[in-house]
Design a protein around this motif. Structure first.
Motif, short mmCIF file in Angstrom:
data_model
loop_
_atom_site.label_atom_id
_atom_site.label_comp_id
_atom_site.label_asym_id
_atom_site.label_seq_id
_atom_site.Cartn_x
_atom_site.Cartn_y
_atom_site.Cartn_z
N LYS A 5 0.85 -1.19 0.00
CA LYS A 5 0.00 0.00 0.00
C LYS A 5 0.89 1.23 0.00
N SER A 6 0.64 2.13 -0.95
CA SER A 6 1.35 3.41 -0.99
C SER A 6 0.31 4.52 -0.98
N THR A 7 0.75 5.73 -1.08
CA THR A 7 -0.17 6.87 -1.06
C THR A 7 -1.16 6.82 -2.21
N ASN A 8 -0.69 6.44 -3.40
CA ASN A 8 -1.52 6.52 -4.60
C ASN A 8 -2.13 5.20 -5.06
N LEU A 9 -1.53 4.08 -4.71
CA LEU A 9 -2.00 2.79 -5.20
C LEU A 9 -1.90 1.75 -4.09
N THR A 10 -2.83 0.80 -4.10
CA THR A 10 -2.77 -0.36 -3.22
C THR A 10 -2.71 -1.58 -4.11
N PHE A 11 -1.69 -2.43 -3.97
CA PHE A 11 -1.46 -3.56 -4.87
C PHE A 11 -2.01 -4.86 -4.30
N ALA A 62 -4.16 -3.12 -8.71
CA ALA A 62 -3.91 -1.99 -7.82
C ALA A 62 -5.14 -1.10 -7.82
N ARG A 63 -5.48 -0.60 -6.64
CA ARG A 63 -6.61 0.32 -6.51
C ARG A 63 -6.08 1.75 -6.58
N VAL A 64 -6.71 2.57 -7.42
CA VAL A 64 -6.30 3.96 -7.63
C VAL A 64 -6.76 4.81 -6.45
N SER A 65 -5.90 5.73 -6.08
CA SER A 65 -6.24 6.74 -5.09
C SER A 65 -5.85 8.09 -5.67
N GLY A 66 -6.81 8.95 -5.94
CA GLY A 66 -6.49 10.26 -6.49
C GLY A 66 -7.21 10.52 -7.80
N GLN A 67 -7.00 11.71 -8.33
CA GLN A 67 -7.75 12.18 -9.50
C GLN A 67 -6.87 12.56 -10.69
N SER A 68 -5.58 12.24 -10.66
CA SER A 68 -4.69 12.73 -11.71
C SER A 68 -4.93 12.09 -13.08
N LEU A 74 -9.56 6.80 -15.41
CA LEU A 74 -9.11 6.15 -14.17
C LEU A 74 -9.49 7.05 -13.01
N GLU A 75 -10.40 6.58 -12.19
CA GLU A 75 -10.92 7.40 -11.10
C GLU A 75 -10.58 6.78 -9.75
N ASP A 76 -10.76 7.58 -8.72
CA ASP A 76 -10.51 7.14 -7.35
C ASP A 76 -11.25 5.83 -7.07
N ASN A 77 -10.54 4.86 -6.52
CA ASN A 77 -11.06 3.52 -6.16
C ASN A 77 -11.23 2.56 -7.33
N ASP A 78 -10.92 2.97 -8.56
CA ASP A 78 -10.95 2.01 -9.68
C ASP A 78 -9.87 0.96 -9.44
N LEU A 79 -10.09 -0.22 -9.96
CA LEU A 79 -9.13 -1.32 -9.84
C LEU A 79 -8.40 -1.49 -11.17
N LEU A 80 -7.07 -1.36 -11.13
CA LEU A 80 -6.26 -1.50 -12.34
C LEU A 80 -5.74 -2.93 -12.46
N VAL A 81 -5.67 -3.42 -13.69
CA VAL A 81 -5.00 -4.67 -13.99
C VAL A 81 -3.67 -4.27 -14.62
N TRP A 115 8.60 11.53 -19.91
CA TRP A 115 7.69 12.42 -19.20
C TRP A 115 6.53 11.57 -18.68
N LEU A 116 6.03 11.91 -17.50
CA LEU A 116 4.85 11.26 -16.95
C LEU A 116 3.71 12.26 -17.05
N GLN A 117 2.75 11.93 -17.92
CA GLN A 117 1.67 12.85 -18.26
C GLN A 117 0.41 12.50 -17.48
N PRO A 118 -0.05 13.38 -16.59
CA PRO A 118 -1.35 13.16 -15.95
C PRO A 118 -2.45 13.43 -16.97
N GLU A 119 -3.64 12.96 -16.69
CA GLU A 119 -4.79 13.20 -17.56
C GLU A 119 -5.80 14.08 -16.83
#
Length: 147
Positions: A5-11, A62-68, A74-81, A115-119
């Protein structure tokens, strides 16, 4: 099982699932416009692991935390594969480890620079420099949302 678990993602890691299990799946298009007759529904079993996980040993959730990344859907609490076996490429959405924190951003690779591009325009574009501790950890292949 939570792996990290980190600030932005939980694996999480995929669990072993018996291949004979799966949710019921009706193999017919469901109209998002006008209702259609319910004939020709074929009932079968669908395993989301088989649909979403191509390389079990290299796949994590990983579960997303944040709005970037809301502009990419990809929204807060979405689950990424996330598939760690895929090669990073320009314009792919990647989970990166940058200066001790995990983040998910769109990769922009130009003229040997990364570069890491937020959306989301409220977040800055991040230029990766040799001074950064940086690893592209995996490529996002799917997102699972709650409605």
């Amino acid at each position: 099982m939570i792996l990290h678990k980190s600030t932005n993602l939980t694996f999480f890691t995929p669990e072993d699932v018996n291949d004979s299990l799966g949710a019921l799946f009706f193999d017919a298009g469901i109209s998002a416009g006008f209702p259609s007759p319910a004939e020709d529904f074929k009932e079968q079993r669908l395993s989301l692991d088989r649909e979403l996980v191509k390389n079990k040993e290299a796949t994590f959730f990983a579960r997303v935390s944040g709005q970037s990344m809301i502009g990419a859907g990809l929204e807060d609490n979405d689950l990424l594969v996330i598939d760690r076996s895929l090669e990073p490429e320009n314009n792919k959405i990647a989970v990166c480890f940058l200066d001790g924190e995990f983040t998910v951003k769109r990769l922009k690779v130009q003229n040997g620079e990364i570069w890491l591009q937020p959306e989301n325009p409220d977040y800055p574009i991040i230029k990766v420099t040799p001074e950064n501790s940086f690893v592209i950890w995996g490529i996002v292949t799917n997102v699972i949302k709650k409605v």
